[in-house]
Design a protein around this motif. Sequence first.
Motif, mmCIF file in Angstrom:
data_model
loop_
_atom_site.group_PDB
_atom_site.id
_atom_site.type_symbol
_atom_site.label_atom_id
_atom_site.label_comp_id
_atom_site.label_asym_id
_atom_site.label_seq_id
_atom_site.Cartn_x
_atom_site.Cartn_y
_atom_site.Cartn_z
ATOM 1 N N ASN A 1 3.732 3.454 3.312
ATOM 2 C CA ASN A 1 3.004 2.223 3.057
ATOM 3 C C ASN A 1 2.377 2.230 1.662
ATOM 4 O O ASN A 1 2.467 1.250 0.918
ATOM 5 N N ARG A 2 1.741 3.342 1.301
ATOM 6 C CA ARG A 2 1.145 3.445 -0.039
ATOM 7 C C ARG A 2 2.202 3.312 -1.117
ATOM 8 O O ARG A 2 1.968 2.696 -2.157
ATOM 9 N N THR A 3 3.349 3.919 -0.895
ATOM 10 C CA THR A 3 4.433 3.878 -1.884
ATOM 11 C C THR A 3 4.890 2.441 -2.111
ATOM 12 O O THR A 3 5.122 2.027 -3.244
ATOM 13 N N TRP B 1 3.197 -0.484 -1.325
ATOM 14 C CA TRP B 1 2.183 -1.443 -1.749
ATOM 15 C C TRP B 1 1.417 -1.061 -2.998
ATOM 16 O O TRP B 1 0.965 -1.929 -3.740
ATOM 17 N N ARG B 2 1.255 0.217 -3.247
ATOM 18 C CA ARG B 2 0.462 0.637 -4.401
ATOM 19 C C ARG B 2 1.291 1.258 -5.505
ATOM 20 O O ARG B 2 0.782 1.503 -6.588
ATOM 21 N N CYS B 3 2.532 1.544 -5.208
ATOM 22 C CA CYS B 3 3.433 2.221 -6.146
ATOM 23 C C CYS B 3 2.907 3.624 -6.458
ATOM 24 O O CYS B 3 1.827 4.006 -6.036
ATOM 25 N N LEU B 4 3.676 4.358 -7.190
ATOM 26 C CA LEU B 4 3.294 5.715 -7.570
ATOM 27 C C LEU B 4 2.942 5.736 -9.052
ATOM 28 O O LEU B 4 3.441 4.920 -9.819
ATOM 29 N N TYR C 1 6.760 12.745 -3.408
ATOM 30 C CA TYR C 1 5.509 12.270 -2.827
ATOM 31 C C TYR C 1 5.574 12.261 -1.292
ATOM 32 O O TYR C 1 4.621 12.625 -0.616
ATOM 33 N N LEU D 1 1.719 6.252 6.542
ATOM 34 C CA LEU D 1 0.739 5.879 5.521
ATOM 35 C C LEU D 1 1.264 6.178 4.116
ATOM 36 O O LEU D 1 1.043 5.391 3.190
ATOM 37 N N ASP D 2 1.965 7.286 3.951
ATOM 38 C CA ASP D 2 2.580 7.597 2.653
ATOM 39 C C ASP D 2 3.600 6.534 2.270
ATOM 40 O O ASP D 2 3.636 6.076 1.129
#
Length: 58
Positions: free
Chosen positions: A25-27, A29-32, A41, A22-23
Amino acid sequence: MARTEADAGTLAARHAAHAHFLDLNRTVWRCLPDGDRVRDYLEVNRSAFLDAVREVME
């Protein structure tokens, strides 16, 4: 059916792998937020995943 210690370890490894996924995936698709580093992160759940897998492997 009763769970064994090995089952509990495998389950912990699966949960840790999912959290790390999930981390990642977030990185992607949503960037940091600005100023955050990807490695920093990802490190917490990555370390938890590796520790859980080591426990299962022992």
